[in-house]
Design a protein around this motif. Sequence first.
Motif, PDB file in Angstrom:
ATOM      1  N   GLU A   1      46.858  23.688  26.829  1.00 18.42           N
ATOM      2  CA  GLU A   1      47.768  24.497  26.023  1.00 18.42           C
ATOM      3  C   GLU A   1      46.992  25.450  25.107  1.00 18.42           C
ATOM      4  N   MET A   2      45.927  24.945  24.496  1.00 25.30           N
ATOM      5  CA  MET A   2      45.114  25.800  23.627  1.00 25.30           C
ATOM      6  C   MET A   2      44.457  26.930  24.412  1.00 25.30           C
ATOM      7  N   ALA A   3      43.938  26.616  25.590  1.00 22.98           N
ATOM      8  CA  ALA A   3      43.306  27.641  26.414  1.00 22.98           C
ATOM      9  C   ALA A   3      44.326  28.705  26.827  1.00 22.98           C
ATOM     10  N   ALA A   4      45.526  28.275  27.142  1.00 23.68           N
ATOM     11  CA  ALA A   4      46.579  29.219  27.507  1.00 23.68           C
ATOM     12  C   ALA A   4      46.947  30.107  26.324  1.00 23.68           C
ATOM     13  N   ASP A   5      46.991  29.539  25.142  1.00 23.37           N
ATOM     14  CA  ASP A   5      47.308  30.303  23.948  1.00 23.37           C
ATOM     15  C   ASP A   5      46.223  31.350  23.667  1.00 23.37           C
ATOM     16  N   ILE A   6      44.962  30.946  23.793  1.00 23.23           N
ATOM     17  CA  ILE A   6      43.850  31.877  23.579  1.00 23.23           C
ATOM     18  C   ILE A   6      43.906  33.021  24.583  1.00 23.23           C
ATOM     19  N   ALA A   7      44.116  32.675  25.847  1.00 21.14           N
ATOM     20  CA  ALA A   7      44.179  33.710  26.880  1.00 21.14           C
ATOM     21  C   ALA A   7      45.361  34.642  26.654  1.00 21.14           C
ATOM     22  N   SER A   8      46.476  34.094  26.202  1.00 21.94           N
ATOM     23  CA  SER A   8      47.654  34.913  25.931  1.00 21.94           C
ATOM     24  C   SER A   8      47.389  35.911  24.809  1.00 21.94           C
ATOM     25  N   LYS A   9      46.753  35.450  23.750  1.00 25.77           N
ATOM     26  CA  LYS A   9      46.446  36.346  22.629  1.00 25.77           C
ATOM     27  C   LYS A   9      45.422  37.406  23.033  1.00 25.77           C
ATOM     28  N   ALA A  10      44.458  37.008  23.848  1.00 28.34           N
ATOM     29  CA  ALA A  10      43.459  37.975  24.316  1.00 28.34           C
ATOM     30  C   ALA A  10      44.107  39.038  25.197  1.00 28.34           C
ATOM     31  N   ALA A  11      45.128  38.646  25.950  1.00 33.44           N
ATOM     32  CA  ALA A  11      45.796  39.586  26.855  1.00 33.44           C
ATOM     33  C   ALA A  11      46.596  40.634  26.084  1.00 33.44           C
TER      34      ALA A  11
ATOM     35  N   ASN B   1      45.484  42.416  23.761  1.00 35.23           N
ATOM     36  CA  ASN B   1      44.576  43.488  23.363  1.00 35.23           C
ATOM     37  C   ASN B   1      44.568  44.554  24.460  1.00 35.23           C
ATOM     38  N   PRO B   2      45.203  45.713  24.215  1.00 32.03           N
ATOM     39  CA  PRO B   2      45.341  46.735  25.262  1.00 32.03           C
ATOM     40  C   PRO B   2      44.035  47.467  25.590  1.00 32.03           C
ATOM     41  N   SER B   3      42.998  47.272  24.813  1.00 33.79           N
ATOM     42  CA  SER B   3      41.768  48.021  25.060  1.00 33.79           C
ATOM     43  C   SER B   3      40.861  47.340  26.092  1.00 33.79           C
ATOM     44  N   ILE B   4      41.273  46.194  26.569  1.00 33.01           N
ATOM     45  CA  ILE B   4      40.450  45.479  27.533  1.00 33.01           C
ATOM     46  C   ILE B   4      41.118  45.539  28.906  1.00 33.01           C
ATOM     47  N   ASP B   5      40.454  46.244  29.833  1.00 33.00           N
ATOM     48  CA  ASP B   5      40.989  46.374  31.189  1.00 33.00           C
ATOM     49  C   ASP B   5      40.922  45.036  31.923  1.00 33.00           C
ATOM     50  N   GLY B   6      41.950  44.770  32.668  1.00 29.58           N
ATOM     51  CA  GLY B   6      41.963  43.569  33.494  1.00 29.58           C
ATOM     52  C   GLY B   6      42.205  42.271  32.751  1.00 29.58           C
ATOM     53  N   MET B   7      42.576  42.349  31.465  1.00 29.94           N
ATOM     54  CA  MET B   7      42.751  41.112  30.699  1.00 29.94           C
ATOM     55  C   MET B   7      43.922  40.284  31.227  1.00 29.94           C
ATOM     56  N   ILE B   8      44.956  40.940  31.703  1.00 33.22           N
ATOM     57  CA  ILE B   8      46.100  40.196  32.251  1.00 33.22           C
ATOM     58  C   ILE B   8      45.669  39.417  33.488  1.00 33.22           C
ATOM     59  N   ASP B   9      44.908  40.055  34.370  1.00 30.71           N
ATOM     60  CA  ASP B   9      44.405  39.360  35.556  1.00 30.71           C
ATOM     61  C   ASP B   9      43.518  38.188  35.154  1.00 30.71           C
ATOM     62  N   PHE B  10      42.687  38.418  34.140  1.00 29.39           N
ATOM     63  CA  PHE B  10      41.824  37.343  33.638  1.00 29.39           C
ATOM     64  C   PHE B  10      42.661  36.173  33.135  1.00 29.39           C
ATOM     65  N   GLN B  11      43.691  36.480  32.391  1.00 28.14           N
ATOM     66  CA  GLN B  11      44.548  35.426  31.843  1.00 28.14           C
ATOM     67  C   GLN B  11      45.185  34.611  32.966  1.00 28.14           C
ATOM     68  N   GLU B  12      45.735  35.284  33.952  1.00 25.12           N
ATOM     69  CA  GLU B  12      46.382  34.576  35.052  1.00 25.12           C
ATOM     70  C   GLU B  12      45.391  33.693  35.805  1.00 25.12           C
TER      71      GLU B  12
END
Length: 66
Positions: free
Chosen positions: A14-24, A26-37
């Motif tokens: 759950e914590m890892a999912a929360d961290i990835a969600s918050k990182a996603a 950030n619009p200045s990082i390309d591919g963050m959504i793919d990374f999160q998934e």
Amino acid sequence: MSTLDIEDRLSILEMAADIASKAAQNPSIDGMIDFQEELIERLYRKMTALIEEDELDDDDDDDDEG
């Protein structure tokens, strides 16, 4: 495996999912959504495998006692 162990592992997931969600967010990082998934999918598979492995070990232990 004890219930606490499962709860601890799921809490980590759950914590890892929360961290990835918050990182996603950030619009200045390309591919963050793919990374999160990918991160969530890998973590989920790993945690599920660990839980199933421990459940199998517990079943084997129960068989040995009976």
